[in-house]
Scaffold this motif. Sequence first.
Motif, PDB file in Angstrom:
ATOM      1  N   GLU A 290       8.945  50.284  59.534  1.00 34.65           N
ATOM      2  CA  GLU A 290       9.740  51.591  59.953  1.00 34.65           C
ATOM      3  C   GLU A 290      10.523  51.422  61.092  1.00 34.65           C
ATOM      4  OE1 GLU A 290       6.448  54.564  58.065  1.00 34.65           O
ATOM      5  OE2 GLU A 290       6.247  53.926  59.980  1.00 34.65           O
ATOM      6  N   TYR A 291      10.492  50.397  61.691  1.00 33.74           N
ATOM      7  CA  TYR A 291      11.581  50.040  62.769  1.00 33.74           C
ATOM      8  C   TYR A 291      12.185  48.531  62.830  1.00 33.74           C
ATOM      9  CZ  TYR A 291      12.634  50.508  67.984  1.00 33.74           C
ATOM     10  OH  TYR A 291      13.312  50.695  69.089  1.00 33.74           O
ATOM     11  N   MET A 292      13.546  48.795  62.953  1.00 33.19           N
ATOM     12  CA  MET A 292      14.388  47.869  62.695  1.00 33.19           C
ATOM     13  C   MET A 292      15.243  47.476  64.066  1.00 33.19           C
ATOM     14  SD  MET A 292      17.371  47.024  59.917  1.00 33.19           S
ATOM     15  CE  MET A 292      15.938  47.202  58.595  1.00 33.19           C
ATOM     16  N   GLN A 293      15.055  46.291  64.433  1.00 30.51           N
ATOM     17  CA  GLN A 293      15.911  45.652  65.631  1.00 30.51           C
ATOM     18  C   GLN A 293      17.230  45.534  65.453  1.00 30.51           C
ATOM     19  OE1 GLN A 293      14.549  46.106  68.745  1.00 30.51           O
ATOM     20  NE2 GLN A 293      12.132  45.732  68.395  1.00 30.51           N
ATOM     21  N   PRO A 294      17.994  45.621  66.574  1.00 27.59           N
ATOM     22  CA  PRO A 294      19.258  45.508  66.461  1.00 27.59           C
ATOM     23  C   PRO A 294      19.818  44.076  65.728  1.00 27.59           C
ATOM     24  CG  PRO A 294      19.152  46.122  68.706  1.00 27.59           C
ATOM     25  CD  PRO A 294      17.721  46.002  67.949  1.00 27.59           C
ATOM     26  N   GLN A 295      19.130  42.911  65.704  1.00 28.81           N
ATOM     27  CA  GLN A 295      19.266  41.688  65.060  1.00 28.81           C
ATOM     28  C   GLN A 295      19.392  41.851  63.501  1.00 28.81           C
ATOM     29  OE1 GLN A 295      16.598  39.710  63.668  1.00 28.81           O
ATOM     30  NE2 GLN A 295      18.100  38.655  62.484  1.00 28.81           N
ATOM     31  N   PRO A 296      18.335  42.370  63.071  1.00 29.08           N
ATOM     32  CA  PRO A 296      18.366  42.488  61.766  1.00 29.08           C
ATOM     33  C   PRO A 296      19.412  43.813  60.953  1.00 29.08           C
ATOM     34  CG  PRO A 296      16.345  43.449  62.255  1.00 29.08           C
ATOM     35  CD  PRO A 296      16.775  42.804  63.519  1.00 29.08           C
ATOM     36  N   VAL A 297      19.600  44.558  61.793  1.00 28.11           N
ATOM     37  CA  VAL A 297      20.601  45.575  61.661  1.00 28.11           C
ATOM     38  C   VAL A 297      22.146  44.888  61.421  1.00 28.11           C
ATOM     39  CG1 VAL A 297      21.944  47.454  62.384  1.00 28.11           C
ATOM     40  CG2 VAL A 297      19.597  47.612  62.530  1.00 28.11           C
ATOM     41  N   ALA A 298      22.330  43.932  62.311  1.00 30.94           N
ATOM     42  CA  ALA A 298      23.494  43.147  62.079  1.00 30.94           C
ATOM     43  C   ALA A 298      23.725  42.361  61.080  1.00 30.94           C
ATOM     44  CB  ALA A 298      23.829  42.499  63.441  1.00 30.94           C
ATOM     45  N   THR A 299      22.512  41.803  60.694  1.00 33.15           N
ATOM     46  CA  THR A 299      22.455  40.897  59.342  1.00 33.15           C
ATOM     47  C   THR A 299      22.697  41.823  57.990  1.00 33.15           C
ATOM     48  OG1 THR A 299      20.861  39.600  60.326  1.00 33.15           O
ATOM     49  CG2 THR A 299      21.090  39.636  58.136  1.00 33.15           C
ATOM     50  N   LEU A 300      22.129  43.100  58.047  1.00 30.84           N
ATOM     51  CA  LEU A 300      22.479  43.902  57.091  1.00 30.84           C
ATOM     52  C   LEU A 300      23.852  44.338  56.778  1.00 30.84           C
ATOM     53  CD1 LEU A 300      19.307  46.003  56.586  1.00 30.84           C
ATOM     54  CD2 LEU A 300      19.837  44.067  55.364  1.00 30.84           C
TER      55      LEU A 300
ATOM     56  N   GLY B 266      24.699  46.986  75.502  1.00 31.12           N
ATOM     57  CA  GLY B 266      25.869  47.347  75.156  1.00 31.12           C
ATOM     58  C   GLY B 266      25.620  48.693  74.227  1.00 31.12           C
ATOM     59  N   SER B 267      26.202  48.706  73.070  1.00 24.76           N
ATOM     60  CA  SER B 267      26.350  49.886  72.257  1.00 24.76           C
ATOM     61  C   SER B 267      25.289  49.616  71.100  1.00 24.76           C
ATOM     62  CB  SER B 267      27.619  50.190  71.628  1.00 24.76           C
ATOM     63  OG  SER B 267      28.026  49.271  70.857  1.00 24.76           O
ATOM     64  N   GLN B 268      24.218  48.642  71.212  1.00 22.35           N
ATOM     65  CA  GLN B 268      23.611  48.130  70.163  1.00 22.35           C
ATOM     66  C   GLN B 268      22.408  49.329  69.885  1.00 22.35           C
ATOM     67  OE1 GLN B 268      23.155  44.024  69.121  1.00 22.35           O
ATOM     68  NE2 GLN B 268      23.826  43.736  71.226  1.00 22.35           N
ATOM     69  N   SER B 269      21.679  49.596  68.747  1.00 30.94           N
ATOM     70  CA  SER B 269      20.565  50.204  68.655  1.00 30.94           C
ATOM     71  C   SER B 269      19.564  49.890  67.599  1.00 30.94           C
ATOM     72  CB  SER B 269      21.116  51.809  68.363  1.00 30.94           C
ATOM     73  OG  SER B 269      21.724  51.809  67.396  1.00 30.94           O
ATOM     74  N   ALA B 270      18.486  50.330  67.846  1.00 31.17           N
ATOM     75  CA  ALA B 270      17.277  50.161  66.619  1.00 31.17           C
ATOM     76  C   ALA B 270      17.472  51.174  65.663  1.00 31.17           C
ATOM     77  CB  ALA B 270      16.029  49.751  67.144  1.00 31.17           C
ATOM     78  N   LYS B 271      16.899  51.060  64.636  1.00 33.24           N
ATOM     79  CA  LYS B 271      16.916  52.130  63.350  1.00 33.24           C
ATOM     80  C   LYS B 271      15.480  52.530  63.091  1.00 33.24           C
ATOM     81  CE  LYS B 271      21.314  52.004  63.350  1.00 33.24           C
ATOM     82  NZ  LYS B 271      22.323  52.790  63.821  1.00 33.24           N
ATOM     83  N   THR B 272      15.305  53.678  62.790  1.00 33.54           N
ATOM     84  CA  THR B 272      13.769  53.947  62.380  1.00 33.54           C
ATOM     85  C   THR B 272      14.000  54.773  60.965  1.00 33.54           C
ATOM     86  OG1 THR B 272      13.947  56.372  63.627  1.00 33.54           O
ATOM     87  CG2 THR B 272      13.047  54.463  64.740  1.00 33.54           C
TER      88      THR B 272
END
Length: 426
Positions: free
Chosen positions: A50-60, A102-108
């Motif tokens: 239920e928690y996604m770090q900036p790196q996998p967000v960038a991959t998607l 920077g402007s990066q964020s994780a997602k829930t």
Amino acid sequence: MSYTKILTPDVVVVGAGVIGGPLAIGLKNKGLDVLLVERSAHVRRVFKGEYMQPQPVATLEKLGLGSIFSSPKFDSIHNLRFRDLDKDSNQIISDLIMEYPGSQSAKTFTHDSLVTALREKAQEALGDKFWLGANLVPLNPNDKHFYTRPEFELRHPERGTALVRPKWVIGCDGRNSQVRSWMKGPEAPKNRNVLLGATPEHIIGAEINTTSPVKGCYQVFRSYGEGTLFAFELPGIGQRLYYSSLDRPGTGKEQWAEGIKKIINSVRPHEKLGELDEEAPILGCPAYQKWFGPTYTGNFLLAGDAVAATTPYGGQGISAGMEHVDYLVDEFDFSTSIARSAQESQKAYAQLTKSVMDRIDIVNLGLYYLFFARAPFFKTSTHHVTNTWKQAPELPDRVMRLFAGIDKDKPSMAELLDLWGISRKG
């Protein structure tokens, strides 16, 4: 038996979860003929991923799947706040806010929201090459050529039965992977030590139906000897709570609920999270980490939790799995079966999965002893480290980049000591 359908895809991806769906889409975009098979026709509601770090967000986003994050079912986390309570819970003895760079964020999100969104994208990209609610049954598992020339029967209650002869098989079907069992790989343990010298634990999940008192923040509260509570916004639900509990015989939902309530009461003077509903669902997950290698056997590969299960500290499992996706889409040679180039890719991929796990292990090592261990000694060390980090802001920035998956190198032991302030005077 004669088959009306004979499928010969380049790749069969088994498991349409957080890793399998994006991997299948990425390989399809690469020009490969991909078959995606998922046994469960419906997405179950579970407390995980239920928690996604900036790196996998960038991959998607790179795979063209970033539009899912525009849904109200997803929220953003910009910083983490760690607070340690004193013995009587009257004071905060350590308080640290760590920002994503920077402007990066994780997602829930809820796990079912993420998987449902990814399956919809997979359906759009793969069409009839996505078999949802189907069983893949090996026909020649005892044949000496099974790992290089496998045959499967694909069964679906409405679409019928097909013979499948793939060049490659990739198991993305979780820590209890069926593909790993076909490869005669190790079974997932029920529980084990989180780290050498630590007591086996469970991570307990629960919900509060009120919204978070602080938007965009992942909050961590460590009590004095009673475990750690994590809290963050969960869209459509309220808040997700995670609680670290010792793995004692006979413990269950009632004991876990009491532990969570105790810490909620302890932190109430410092942060009003809300109340734990008596009917709130509460589930436990063993808090261990394990690399399940070998990563490959013949033309069979593993990815995501099927190859490495990580302690659930802030979405590290999704981060590891998305690094597997990155490599398999961008670097792996699927062009031929047993050519030297393919063997080199297999060995490089195995090294990649092991290095990702090693890096996450060492990051979790520091996080565990700083913020999760119960012994009072670590209260003093946390206070020392937070003071050190305030004097040297480049240190928490580096830790955050590692935690976020932005930096992918493994810190040396000397750097680890420096990052946690052990080699410096506080």
